[in-house]
Design an enzyme around this catalytic site. Sequence first.
Site, PDB file in Angstrom:
ATOM      1  CB  THR A 121      -9.749  -2.501  21.842  1.00 47.10           C
ATOM      2  OG1 THR A 121      -8.844  -2.849  20.802  1.00 47.10           O
ATOM      3  CG2 THR A 121      -9.310  -1.194  22.482  1.00 47.10           C
ATOM      4  CG  LEU A 252       2.437  14.084  10.739  1.00 48.04           C
ATOM      5  CD1 LEU A 252       3.693  14.946  10.603  1.00 48.04           C
ATOM      6  CD2 LEU A 252       1.516  14.682  11.820  1.00 48.04           C
ATOM      7  CB  CYS A 262     -10.150   0.895  15.764  1.00 43.39           C
ATOM      8  SG  CYS A 262     -10.365  -0.852  15.439  1.00 43.39           S
ATOM      9  NE  ARG A 332     -16.621  -1.506  11.918  1.00 43.74           N
ATOM     10  CZ  ARG A 332     -15.810  -2.307  12.626  1.00 43.74           C
ATOM     11  NH1 ARG A 332     -16.166  -2.705  13.825  1.00 43.74           N
ATOM     12  NH2 ARG A 332     -14.644  -2.681  12.132  1.00 43.74           N
TER      13      ARG A 332
HETATM   14  C1  UDX Z   1      -6.227   1.603  13.621  1.00 41.49           C
HETATM   15  C2  UDX Z   1      -4.788   1.442  14.146  1.00 41.49           C
HETATM   16  O1  UDX Z   1      -3.855   1.845  13.125  1.00 41.49           O
HETATM   17  C3  UDX Z   1      -4.535   0.003  14.532  1.00 41.49           C
HETATM   18  O2  UDX Z   1      -3.236  -0.127  15.085  1.00 41.49           O
HETATM   19  C4  UDX Z   1      -5.568  -0.421  15.542  1.00 41.49           C
HETATM   20  O3  UDX Z   1      -5.392  -1.789  15.850  1.00 41.49           O
HETATM   21  C5  UDX Z   1      -6.973  -0.203  14.997  1.00 41.49           C
HETATM   22  O4  UDX Z   1      -7.137   1.152  14.595  1.00 41.49           O
HETATM   23  P1  UDX Z   1      -7.450   1.102  11.314  1.00 41.49           P
HETATM   24  O5  UDX Z   1      -8.700   1.605  11.954  1.00 41.49           O
HETATM   25  O6  UDX Z   1      -7.501  -0.136  10.490  1.00 41.49           O
HETATM   26  O7  UDX Z   1      -6.332   0.843  12.431  1.00 41.49           O
HETATM   27  O8  UDX Z   1      -6.940   2.237  10.337  1.00 41.49           O
HETATM   28  P2  UDX Z   1      -5.748   3.268  10.196  1.00 41.49           P
HETATM   29  O9  UDX Z   1      -4.983   2.946   8.982  1.00 41.49           O
HETATM   30  O10 UDX Z   1      -4.995   3.460  11.448  1.00 41.49           O
HETATM   31  O11 UDX Z   1      -6.588   4.604   9.868  1.00 41.49           O
HETATM   32  C6  UDX Z   1      -7.578   5.087  10.761  1.00 41.49           C
HETATM   33  C7  UDX Z   1      -8.217   6.340  10.219  1.00 41.49           C
HETATM   34  O12 UDX Z   1      -7.311   7.416  10.266  1.00 41.49           O
HETATM   35  C8  UDX Z   1      -8.685   6.247   8.754  1.00 41.49           C
HETATM   36  O13 UDX Z   1      -9.955   6.868   8.643  1.00 41.49           O
HETATM   37  C9  UDX Z   1      -7.628   7.006   7.999  1.00 41.49           C
HETATM   38  O14 UDX Z   1      -8.136   7.564   6.815  1.00 41.49           O
HETATM   39  C10 UDX Z   1      -7.268   8.080   9.008  1.00 41.49           C
HETATM   40  N1  UDX Z   1      -5.918   8.613   8.819  1.00 41.49           N
HETATM   41  C11 UDX Z   1      -4.831   7.801   8.967  1.00 41.49           C
HETATM   42  C12 UDX Z   1      -5.741   9.948   8.493  1.00 41.49           C
HETATM   43  O15 UDX Z   1      -6.726  10.699   8.365  1.00 41.49           O
HETATM   44  N2  UDX Z   1      -4.491  10.428   8.314  1.00 41.49           N
HETATM   45  C13 UDX Z   1      -3.378   9.655   8.439  1.00 41.49           C
HETATM   46  O16 UDX Z   1      -2.282  10.163   8.256  1.00 41.49           O
HETATM   47  C14 UDX Z   1      -3.558   8.293   8.772  1.00 41.49           C
END
Ligand code: UDX
Length: 436
Positions: A121, A252, A262, A332
């Site tokens: 990214t 949500l 990320c 992280r």
């Molecule tokens: C994310 C993107 O989904 C992915 O497409 C990109 O390539 C990298 O970043 P990731 O970091 O693995 O992936 O996790 P993700 O499942 O998206 O969750 C990210 C954060 O958001 C987590 O801390 C999760 O707990 C939080 N989250 C997610 C919420 O607080 N509420 C939600 O409804 C969904």
Amino acid sequence: MHLSVIGCGYLGAVHAAAMASIGHEVVGVDVDAGKIAALGTGRAPFFEPGLDELLATGLATGRLRFTTDVAEAADADIHFLAVGTPQAAGGHAADLRFVDAAIDALLPHLRPGRLVAGKSTVPVGTADRIAERLFPTGAVLAWNPEFLREGWAVHDTITPDRIVVGVPDGARGERAADLLRAAYAPAIEADTPFLVTDLATAELVKGAANAFLATKVSFINAMAEIAEATGADVTLLADALGHDTRIGRRYLGSGIGFGGGCLPKDIRAFAARAEELGRGESVGFLREVDAINLRRRERAVQLTVDALGGRAHGKRIAVLGAAFKPFSDDIRDSPALEVAVRLRGLGADVVVTDPAALDNARAVHPQLEYVHGRDDALRGADAVVLVTEWDLYRREMDPQSAGALVAQRIIVDGRNCLDADAWRSAGWRYHGMGRR
Ligand code: UDX
């Protein structure tokens, strides 16, 4: 095809193993000898469901190997670039030093007609800069962003929901797209959308997707703040909003917000790049998205302190979770760990448990107490704070038996994932975030 994957972290290791699993000859390259040694014996250096099995199969067939010597990648038709782009120290921009170092290392081994496909990214404009550096070698640059979620990385890599490929104009670009079509043939045969764009659009797709996802989480968490001021329940609100198919219920999930390697750094880098382009105001809302997100961590701490009668000092607090999300050992920018660290900072006697992330957490925050067993964490606790929604806490924790272990039946549900009525009926004081 012969493929190389430069950078074998959460993204590259999975990509290498997945590409071998669909029949390619893959060499994974990384400067970290420890990581390469582990991968070479079929052990993922991090927790990712299904990856060990995929590595074992790839290594056994001989189609997958790992090395620290980039010269061994010289025969590859496509070099996938999968190094990290962390947040720069002392700023919000992305630190591109690993990308630049990978290109430096690769340049002497590139040949005319070979393809470098960037997956990391990066801020928009990076690909143009790299393409100029590749030009004298006759190799071509494409940008092929990766959208995998940690914890689902194997699934997302083998069966992605779309493949985006940014290529230069003209015949060189067409050839680059064809090479990537061949690399991803099984997914394309399974009707995965394959979108060919220019380089800048492909770079932007990734930043925009993460900005949108972060905004969705912060939107519902902003509604949680309003719910707290009005006595409404944000989880019911999210259910009701989610039935509108234009909105959708996924992403949500309210609570202590997003973290990980990320979303937080990507929205900051996206905003920093927009500022450089003179378009800072176009994504000014991302500052609010970030601020709302960080406020929720503090809110969870405050809820806990309030639940304990206004003082956390000397109180035993069981923190359930350390990883930034379930099915990951990644800490992280983990909101879960930050809540634990802040409670400790208030003088609480904090004990943290997590099924996968304890070693990583201990290495960064040795001041906290860690235990493996959930019940060991619960024993004698004055309050329980659930911050990572592992099934072990969300589905498999019984309020009655948990209640028999703790000193006081107080629970703060930092992920709004428990059945509040069930916990209240078992005599707990249940506190959700933005819930009645
Ligand atoms: C994310 C993107 O989904 C992915 O497409 C990109 O390539 C990298 O970043 P990731 O970091 O693995 O992936 O996790 P993700 O499942 O998206 O969750 C990210 C954060 O958001 C987590 O801390 C999760 O707990 C939080 N989250 C997610 C919420 O607080 N509420 C939600 O409804 C969904």
